[in-house]
Scaffold this motif. Structure first.
Motif, PDB file in Angstrom:
ATOM      1  N   PRO A  41       0.834  -1.211   0.000  1.00  0.00           N
ATOM      2  CA  PRO A  41       0.000   0.000   0.000  1.00  0.00           C
ATOM      3  C   PRO A  41       0.862   1.252   0.000  1.00  0.00           C
ATOM      4  O   PRO A  41       1.904   1.295   0.669  1.00  0.00           O
ATOM      5  N   LEU A  42       0.419   2.247  -0.726  1.00  0.00           N
ATOM      6  CA  LEU A  42       1.115   3.538  -0.680  1.00  0.00           C
ATOM      7  C   LEU A  42       1.005   4.150   0.711  1.00  0.00           C
ATOM      8  O   LEU A  42       1.911   4.825   1.182  1.00  0.00           O
ATOM      9  N   ASP A  43      -0.119   3.903   1.376  1.00  0.00           N
ATOM     10  CA  ASP A  43      -0.360   4.381   2.740  1.00  0.00           C
ATOM     11  C   ASP A  43      -0.959   3.217   3.525  1.00  0.00           C
ATOM     12  O   ASP A  43      -2.057   2.759   3.218  1.00  0.00           O
ATOM     13  N   GLU A  44      -0.258   2.705   4.531  1.00  0.00           N
ATOM     14  CA  GLU A  44      -0.723   1.530   5.262  1.00  0.00           C
ATOM     15  C   GLU A  44      -1.992   1.783   6.073  1.00  0.00           C
ATOM     16  O   GLU A  44      -2.641   0.833   6.522  1.00  0.00           O
ATOM     17  N   ALA A  45      -2.357   3.040   6.267  1.00  0.00           N
ATOM     18  CA  ALA A  45      -3.580   3.346   7.006  1.00  0.00           C
ATOM     19  C   ALA A  45      -4.829   3.254   6.131  1.00  0.00           C
ATOM     20  O   ALA A  45      -5.949   3.297   6.635  1.00  0.00           O
ATOM     21  N   VAL A  46      -4.641   3.133   4.811  1.00  0.00           N
ATOM     22  CA  VAL A  46      -5.767   3.131   3.866  1.00  0.00           C
ATOM     23  C   VAL A  46      -6.097   1.693   3.475  1.00  0.00           C
ATOM     24  O   VAL A  46      -5.218   0.871   3.261  1.00  0.00           O
ATOM     25  N   VAL A  47      -7.403   1.395   3.383  1.00  0.00           N
ATOM     26  CA  VAL A  47      -7.878   0.057   3.036  1.00  0.00           C
ATOM     27  C   VAL A  47      -8.424   0.053   1.615  1.00  0.00           C
ATOM     28  O   VAL A  47      -9.130   0.984   1.201  1.00  0.00           O
ATOM     29  N   LEU A  48      -8.080  -1.001   0.868  1.00  0.00           N
ATOM     30  CA  LEU A  48      -8.571  -1.202  -0.492  1.00  0.00           C
ATOM     31  C   LEU A  48      -9.697  -2.228  -0.448  1.00  0.00           C
ATOM     32  O   LEU A  48      -9.504  -3.341   0.034  1.00  0.00           O
ATOM     33  N   CYS A  49     -10.878  -1.867  -0.950  1.00  0.00           N
ATOM     34  CA  CYS A  49     -12.029  -2.758  -0.839  1.00  0.00           C
ATOM     35  C   CYS A  49     -12.997  -2.467  -1.982  1.00  0.00           C
ATOM     36  O   CYS A  49     -13.536  -1.358  -2.067  1.00  0.00           O
ATOM     37  N   GLY A  50     -13.182  -3.431  -2.876  1.00  0.00           N
ATOM     38  CA  GLY A  50     -14.087  -3.199  -3.998  1.00  0.00           C
ATOM     39  C   GLY A  50     -14.002  -4.320  -5.015  1.00  0.00           C
ATOM     40  O   GLY A  50     -13.563  -5.433  -4.711  1.00  0.00           O
ATOM     41  N   PHE A  51     -14.396  -4.011  -6.250  1.00  0.00           N
ATOM     42  CA  PHE A  51     -14.546  -5.011  -7.297  1.00  0.00           C
ATOM     43  C   PHE A  51     -13.675  -4.672  -8.505  1.00  0.00           C
ATOM     44  O   PHE A  51     -13.574  -3.523  -8.906  1.00  0.00           O
TER      45      PHE A  51
END
Length: 223
Positions: A41-51
């Motif tokens: 992740p570019l930023d470990e605090a951000v979550v990736l969630c989708g399709f």
């Protein structure tokens, strides 16, 4: 087929974990769904969630006269819908194909896209961090993709960091990495993952109270 409207992605972003999703996919007979750990992740605090919406890149060494090397790329990004993730397969790790930067981030955000996953390079990273866009990448560099790489196909099966991704697959990424849940089993995998998280919460509380690992495993079956 699972769609963005069928799941509460905001709720899943706050409750789900990549490690637990990977565990239940193992149980369902899908042991190769985690993207290799060089994709971060570019930023470990951000979550990736989708399709997934997929794009497949190939190496280029020149741009023929009159050719727009960004054509398929622009079509994919311009057609993103809320909850969709641009999945850009560059046969990474790579030191020459850099498909993502600030301008694509801006265009994707305006359309409500849920993020980008690529095993290629990314640039303009300070600006992307500033806007909080979920981006998982195979490296950071200043290169333009023009004359080095070009999207050759869109919305077809691809491979990212050793994991197969098909259009519509559910993608979840956090500080531990990225996991791909095939569309056919995504809802079942998510249901099992959320149930396992509840069991892990109970296990954690009991361990903190002094119970042994053997005791809590006997009761909850998780470790």
């Amino acid at each position: 087929m699972t769609t963005p409207s069928a799941l509460d992605l905001s709720d899943l972003k706050s409750r789900l974990y990549s490690a637990v999703l990977s565990d239940v996919l193992d149980e369902l007979g899908y042991p190769n769904q985690a993207v290799k750990p060089f994709v971060r992740p570019l930023d470990e605090a951000v979550v990736l969630c989708g399709f997934a919406r997929t794009g497949l890149y190939m190496k280029r060494y020149e741009v023929p006269a009159g050719r727009n090397p960004y054509e398929l790329e622009m079509d994919l990004i311009d057609s993103l819908k809320p909850g969709e993730i641009a999945v850009l397969a560059c046969d990474g790790p790579t030191d020459r194909i850099a498909p993502w930067g600030e301008l694509l981030t801006t265009a994707a955000m305006v359309r409500g896209a849920a993020g980008c996953l690529t095993d290629g390079l990314v640039r303009d990273v300070r600006r992307i961090r500033d806007v909080g866009f979920p981006l998982f990448h195979g490296g950071i560099g200043p290169l333009d993709s023009k004359g080095r790489g070009e999207m050759m196909a869109a919305d077809e099966p691809v491979e990212i960091g050793g994991a197969r991704v098909e259009p519509g697959d559910f993608i979840f990424g956090d500080a531990d990495g990225v996991v791909i849940a095939p569309n056919a089993v995504a809802e079942e995998a998510i249901r099992r993952a959320l149930a396992k998280i509840e069991a892990e919460d109970s296990t954690r509380d009991e361990l903190a109270a002094g119970a042994t690992l053997r005791e809590v495993f006997a009761r909850h079956g998780v470790l």
